[in-house]
Design an enzyme around this catalytic site. Sequence first.
Site, PDB file in Angstrom:
ATOM      1  N   HIS A 321     -21.470  14.738  -5.366  1.00 28.96           N
ATOM      2  CA  HIS A 321     -21.471  16.199  -5.201  1.00 28.96           C
ATOM      3  C   HIS A 321     -21.056  16.862  -6.523  1.00 28.96           C
ATOM      4  CE1 HIS A 321     -21.669  19.842  -2.775  1.00 28.96           C
ATOM      5  NE2 HIS A 321     -20.756  20.274  -3.618  1.00 28.96           N
ATOM      6  N   ALA A 322     -21.885  17.787  -7.004  1.00 30.62           N
ATOM      7  CA  ALA A 322     -21.683  18.349  -8.342  1.00 30.62           C
ATOM      8  C   ALA A 322     -20.356  19.105  -8.451  1.00 30.62           C
ATOM      9  CB  ALA A 322     -22.834  19.295  -8.677  1.00 30.62           C
ATOM     10  N   HIS A 351     -24.991  26.771 -12.420  1.00 30.89           N
ATOM     11  CA  HIS A 351     -23.814  27.023 -11.569  1.00 30.89           C
ATOM     12  C   HIS A 351     -22.578  26.327 -12.156  1.00 30.89           C
ATOM     13  CE1 HIS A 351     -21.642  27.538  -7.674  1.00 30.89           C
ATOM     14  NE2 HIS A 351     -21.077  26.402  -8.049  1.00 30.89           N
ATOM     15  N   GLU A 352     -22.724  25.054 -12.476  1.00 32.06           N
ATOM     16  CA  GLU A 352     -21.574  24.282 -12.967  1.00 32.06           C
ATOM     17  C   GLU A 352     -21.090  24.791 -14.323  1.00 32.06           C
ATOM     18  OE1 GLU A 352     -20.013  22.540 -10.996  1.00 32.06           O
ATOM     19  OE2 GLU A 352     -21.546  22.386  -9.452  1.00 32.06           O
ATOM     20  N   HIS A 355     -18.752  27.638 -14.110  1.00 30.76           N
ATOM     21  CA  HIS A 355     -17.348  27.246 -13.918  1.00 30.76           C
ATOM     22  C   HIS A 355     -16.708  26.900 -15.268  1.00 30.76           C
ATOM     23  CE1 HIS A 355     -17.374  27.221  -9.577  1.00 30.76           C
ATOM     24  NE2 HIS A 355     -18.245  26.239  -9.467  1.00 30.76           N
ATOM     25  N   GLU A 379     -17.401  30.928  -8.166  1.00 28.04           N
ATOM     26  CA  GLU A 379     -18.687  30.394  -7.702  1.00 28.04           C
ATOM     27  C   GLU A 379     -19.867  31.277  -8.102  1.00 28.04           C
ATOM     28  OE1 GLU A 379     -18.790  27.479  -6.709  1.00 28.04           O
ATOM     29  OE2 GLU A 379     -16.647  27.169  -6.337  1.00 28.04           O
ATOM     30  N   HIS A 479     -17.684  19.616   1.743  1.00 28.25           N
ATOM     31  CA  HIS A 479     -16.463  20.412   1.595  1.00 28.25           C
ATOM     32  C   HIS A 479     -15.464  20.211   2.729  1.00 28.25           C
ATOM     33  CE1 HIS A 479     -19.676  22.029  -0.824  1.00 28.25           C
ATOM     34  NE2 HIS A 479     -18.797  22.660  -1.574  1.00 28.25           N
ATOM     35  N   TYR A 489     -18.299  30.698  -1.171  1.00 24.29           N
ATOM     36  CA  TYR A 489     -19.737  30.692  -1.470  1.00 24.29           C
ATOM     37  C   TYR A 489     -20.448  31.868  -0.810  1.00 24.29           C
ATOM     38  CZ  TYR A 489     -18.579  25.946  -2.917  1.00 24.29           C
ATOM     39  OH  TYR A 489     -18.004  24.855  -3.515  1.00 24.29           O
TER      40      TYR A 489
HETATM   41  O1  X8Z Z   1     -20.643  22.929  -3.724  1.00 26.66           O
HETATM   42  C1  X8Z Z   1     -21.336  23.666  -4.396  1.00 26.66           C
HETATM   43  C2  X8Z Z   1     -21.395  23.510  -5.914  1.00 26.66           C
HETATM   44  C3  X8Z Z   1     -20.127  23.001  -6.478  1.00 26.66           C
HETATM   45  S1  X8Z Z   1     -18.820  24.150  -6.404  1.00 26.66           S
HETATM   46  C4  X8Z Z   1     -22.481  22.524  -6.266  1.00 26.66           C
HETATM   47  N1  X8Z Z   1     -22.101  24.628  -3.789  1.00 26.66           N
HETATM   48  C5  X8Z Z   1     -22.120  24.810  -2.346  1.00 26.66           C
HETATM   49  C6  X8Z Z   1     -22.764  23.627  -1.631  1.00 26.66           C
HETATM   50  O2  X8Z Z   1     -23.392  22.806  -2.304  1.00 26.66           O
HETATM   51  O3  X8Z Z   1     -22.651  23.546  -0.416  1.00 26.66           O
HETATM   52  C7  X8Z Z   1     -22.956  25.599  -4.469  1.00 26.66           C
HETATM   53  C8  X8Z Z   1     -23.624  26.378  -3.391  1.00 26.66           C
HETATM   54  C9  X8Z Z   1     -22.915  26.065  -2.107  1.00 26.66           C
HETATM   55 ZN    ZN Z   2     -19.176  25.745  -7.677  1.00 27.44          ZN
END
Ligand code: X8Z
Ligand code: ZN
Length: 580
Positions: A321-322, A351-352, A355, A379, A479, A489
């Site tokens: 997960h990024a 996105h990254e 941050h 975010e 998450h 988000y």
């Molecule tokens: O988790 C993330 C990022 C890292 S903070 C890749 N996002 C959420 C997800 O993947 O569920 C970005 C959009 C929503």
């Molecule tokens: Zn993020």
Amino acid sequence: MSGPERRSFEVGAFLHRAEAQLLELSRESQQAEWVHATYITDDTEAVAARASARVIGATVALAKESTRFAGEHLSPEASRKLTLLRLALPLIAPSDPTESEELTALVAEMQSVYSKGRHVPLGATEAVDLQGLSRLLRESRDPAVLEDAWTGWHRVGRGIRTGFTRYVDLANRGARELGFADTGAMWRSKYDMGADEFAAEVDRLWQQVRPLYRALHAYVRRRLRATYGDALVPSHGPIPAHLLGNMWAQSWEGIYPLVAPAEIPDRFDLTRALVERKTTPEEMVRHAERFFESLGFAPLPATFWQRSMLTRPRDREVVCHASAWDVDLVDDLRIKMCIEITGEDFGVIHHELGHNYYQRAYAGQPYLFRDSAHDGFHEAVGDTIALSVTPDYLGRIGLAGPDARFADDIGLLLERALEKIAFLPFGLAVDRWRWRVFSGEIGPSEYTRSWWATRREYQGVAPPTDRGEEEFDPGAKYHVPANVPYMRYFLAHLLQFQFHRALVRAAGVPGPLHRASIYGSRAAGDRLKAMLEMGQSRAWPDALEAITGERRMDAAGILEYFEPLRRWLDEQNRGAPLDW
Ligand code: X8Z
Ligand code: ZN
């Protein structure tokens, strides 16, 4: 020294000591977590858990000690720091060291279990990871394959349920030691307003965008019926979650080719352009870095390129997960990602880096102010930049031919809406569910049932088959096992359009918002930088004002952006049912 002078000296000395100690412990913890996330073993898991327990322990001790300054007249800076000290971490453990280590070990373990999830897809012989299963959900049009990939991944939740149940209990006990009702209330208290006020604020914002979501939902449901038939997709009910092109049905751009009407000229296909040019993962990151440079930001440090993980290593388990890191909280910026050559990952890279540039910009602040104005701001930054990745911009940097700029507006807007508008109720639902879990309103015997009730209510989606309580479907979303709050988000998806609109105006770019790019604008860059450098030294409305001139979060930006699509959807939906 007078009495008040002495007290102000004491609080200054206390904060100085607290910030130095927490900075030191956070660095150690981040290093341990980096090693765990990029090389999962029982040992790295244990080391990361212990380091995290140390930061939590010190934070709790300091927060308790700080109550001796309660009710005193302090400088605004000192009093803000004392408030933030209690709110600094998304996880607080009970002060008992055994329980504290048990809790951090649970979270590290849940993350490992999630990251090691695999499934042998229908008709295949080898087990596939989340990325492979996600590709199936995006690309297959065979309902049996889709259902199998969906069900196969969701099985990962089973191994997380027991740990999660215990984690809820321990985390709540920790939060209560710091005076919060539960962990959810602690999360809701981080927005410079009361916890209840924040929940109401989120509802207010949702009401602003809900009509647009319902229009998109109705349109997509009708198009999916044309592909999969009445038996699979009901005319009035929720959409089956495995048909929306994404494991969590959280964004739907994967099914753009299925739902785009034939009369619309195809939108520019970024994935194809990247693949045709044989773009490497590093080159994708370079593109994003150059965008930030065009706004006046410095290039990433050399260590970024040495220490980041850009692709999935073949010889070990990692957390794919990024995420973006600033390991020493100064300039040790890194990203950790398993990059695929797709338009979607091109967006995630922006996105990254958002941050990373935020982290770097606030590194000059004292430790307790080194964070975003609120977590939705963190975010939103990179996504704001990604909104400027328009066909016209891609033409300018040579990733698209000159004709890309004439790509049809509705095609582009529809694809963006599948990504951004579809996300909104999912962004809301995850923590609407978790808040009720932490408050005790939802108990372990109804985790999965209530998860789907919540998702049905907000998103209008349903699981492909009945899900019993032997499943733990929330655990199949990163998450949840990783203890990352999710409302951020939802907020970011509105804020990024608010930012985009303000920056486009600052840059003096004419025309509709969806065609505008701030690429190359120092005026926009300066505006953004002013906000980033503030960190969380001030309440978030001050930061919002610095970038937009407004002090309230608002959906006007996103609604203006999608206005041409809204009119088109209303036209398409005439007479069609809008609910589920
Ligand atoms: O988790 C993330 C990022 C890292 S903070 C890749 N996002 C959420 C997800 O993947 O569920 C970005 C959009 C929503
Ligand atoms: Zn993020």
